[in-house]
Design a protein around this motif. Sequence first.
Motif, short mmCIF file in Angstrom:
data_model
loop_
_atom_site.label_atom_id
_atom_site.label_comp_id
_atom_site.label_asym_id
_atom_site.label_seq_id
_atom_site.Cartn_x
_atom_site.Cartn_y
_atom_site.Cartn_z
N GLY A 34 0.92 -1.03 0.04
CA GLY A 34 0.03 0.04 -0.12
C GLY A 34 1.03 1.09 0.05
O GLY A 34 0.51 2.31 0.54
N ARG A 117 2.21 0.82 6.58
CA ARG A 117 1.06 1.22 7.16
C ARG A 117 1.41 2.34 8.28
O ARG A 117 2.28 1.94 9.14
CB ARG A 117 0.14 0.24 7.59
CG ARG A 117 -1.00 0.57 8.55
CD ARG A 117 -1.85 -0.54 9.13
NE ARG A 117 -2.60 -1.01 8.08
CZ ARG A 117 -3.61 -2.04 8.18
NH1 ARG A 117 -3.66 -2.66 9.23
NH2 ARG A 117 -4.09 -2.22 7.34
N ARG A 244 -6.08 -6.60 -4.79
CA ARG A 244 -5.42 -5.83 -3.82
C ARG A 244 -3.85 -5.84 -4.10
O ARG A 244 -3.62 -7.22 -3.96
CB ARG A 244 -5.97 -6.11 -2.42
CG ARG A 244 -7.40 -5.63 -2.47
CD ARG A 244 -8.09 -5.97 -1.03
NE ARG A 244 -8.22 -7.40 -0.96
CZ ARG A 244 -8.71 -8.03 -0.25
NH1 ARG A 244 -8.95 -7.27 1.19
NH2 ARG A 244 -8.91 -9.19 0.03
N ASP A 296 -7.12 -1.65 -3.54
CA ASP A 296 -6.61 -0.96 -2.54
C ASP A 296 -5.35 0.00 -3.11
O ASP A 296 -5.16 0.17 -4.21
CB ASP A 296 -6.10 -1.82 -1.19
CG ASP A 296 -4.97 -2.61 -1.58
OD1 ASP A 296 -4.43 -2.74 -2.75
OD2 ASP A 296 -4.68 -3.35 -0.74
N GLY A 320 -13.36 -1.32 -2.11
CA GLY A 320 -12.02 -1.39 -1.45
C GLY A 320 -11.67 0.25 -1.17
O GLY A 320 -12.40 1.18 -0.60
N SER A 321 -10.46 0.70 -1.59
CA SER A 321 -10.10 2.03 -1.41
C SER A 321 -9.22 2.41 -2.72
O SER A 321 -8.92 1.81 -3.56
CB SER A 321 -8.92 2.25 -0.21
OG SER A 321 -7.95 1.10 -0.26
N THR A 323 -6.88 3.53 -5.72
CA THR A 323 -5.95 2.79 -6.25
C THR A 323 -4.84 3.71 -6.32
O THR A 323 -4.59 4.95 -6.02
CB THR A 323 -6.32 2.16 -7.45
OG1 THR A 323 -6.59 3.44 -8.49
CG2 THR A 323 -7.22 1.16 -7.62
N GLU A 366 -16.48 2.27 -0.72
CA GLU A 366 -15.41 2.07 0.11
C GLU A 366 -15.34 1.29 1.20
O GLU A 366 -16.44 1.06 1.69
CB GLU A 366 -15.18 3.65 0.82
CG GLU A 366 -14.94 4.74 -0.06
CD GLU A 366 -13.59 5.09 -0.41
OE1 GLU A 366 -12.66 4.32 0.03
OE2 GLU A 366 -13.27 5.78 -1.60
N ASP A 368 -12.38 -0.99 3.86
CA ASP A 368 -11.03 -1.27 4.15
C ASP A 368 -10.87 -2.68 4.85
O ASP A 368 -10.72 -3.76 3.95
CB ASP A 368 -10.32 -0.23 5.26
CG ASP A 368 -9.05 -0.29 5.73
OD1 ASP A 368 -8.14 -1.19 4.69
OD2 ASP A 368 -8.48 0.25 6.26
N ALA A 371 -13.19 -5.44 3.51
CA ALA A 371 -13.22 -5.46 2.11
C ALA A 371 -14.00 -6.57 1.43
O ALA A 371 -15.17 -6.84 0.95
CB ALA A 371 -12.35 -5.07 1.38
#
Length: 384
Positions: A34, A117, A244, A296, A320-321, A323, A366, A368, A371
């Motif tokens: 990520g 993260r 992801r 993600d 998801g979130s 890209t 959305e 996280d 998902a």
Amino acid sequence: MSGRALFCQPRRIGRGAALTLVFASVLVAGAATGSLPEAGDKPRSDGAPSAAPVGHDVARAAEQAAADGTSPMEAAQRAVSRSGDRWAAVYSPGEYEEFEETLDGRYTGVGLWAREREGRIEVTKVGDDTPAADAGIRAGDRLRSVDGEKVDGRPVTEVVSLLRGETTGESAGSTVRLGLERGTRAWHETVRRVRLSRDTVTVRELASGVTVVEVAAFTKGSGDEVRTAVREAPAGTGIVLDLRGNSGGLVAEAVTAASAFLDGGLVATYDVEGEQRALHAEPGGDTTRPLVALVDGGTMSAAELLTGALQDRGRAVVVGSRTFGKGSVQMPTELPDGSVAELTVGHYRTPSGRGVDGHGLTPDLEADGEALRRAETVLSGLGR
């Protein structure tokens, strides 16, 4: 030299600089990431100029160095560093051979996936029967150091480079000492790097009957594996296409994967040195089965191309979130000494004309941590 287009993140190779890797984190051991761009990088706008002049400058610099009896590769590296081409890379012949091996799903590593993260590097997955698994490393562990170098705050791509031994020229058989943390426990493990073969497409069936097709990267053959998975999925069930952490790869494989879900038609448009081109799916895909695409911040390049096509054409609900936002195309140029420059030659757009570079794609829903569960809920509604 091959003229295949890459929608992936190449290494940036510079004198004295840590090497970043082809698939962002895919190559440590196939890492999902990520990560954000490296410090100081500024994503270019959709209207960024073609890199054709950059390519010419790099080639001229290399040719002049060869004529002067100096290193064409080093001259090319200097030209690339001046160019502002964020995704450009220069490879020695051996490095480029290894680069191409990764597109076959082969790499040197220890068998773990990682992501950044909140400034920390977290292990997200450990491959079965790998050195990392043998050492007892588990998903959720925090990676604190690699061979004594602290990794907090560093781009995950640089951490990958350390794990692989790129900065010191290490290879399979060498060892790497990892500093790890799990809850209140902190410890060190010494693991051996090995040659690993990565199966980039995995298929599993959930208790609900949903088929999950996870694609870690678009290496050779992965598109056909996706099509096979769709054909063999139980009739009447939905599919989750899990992208992801997929940091790109070969565009042809992403288009083949799109063909599993589309009955022909446009997948993306792109420009190469000002010339507009289009990518089309093959006819005959499954257009009726409910489909959710999971994405993600580690979903990039070719994976974004596929996501954009499925989203724009109303074929999938994207969950998801946001890209990553890499929408550029690289092509290789062979230099006089056999080294290779991978340079940006254009940018792609989704079927509706959306630019991805520097922006990424926004999911329809959305989600996280939950998902996959959200995806199952969406599929149950689509099925009805």
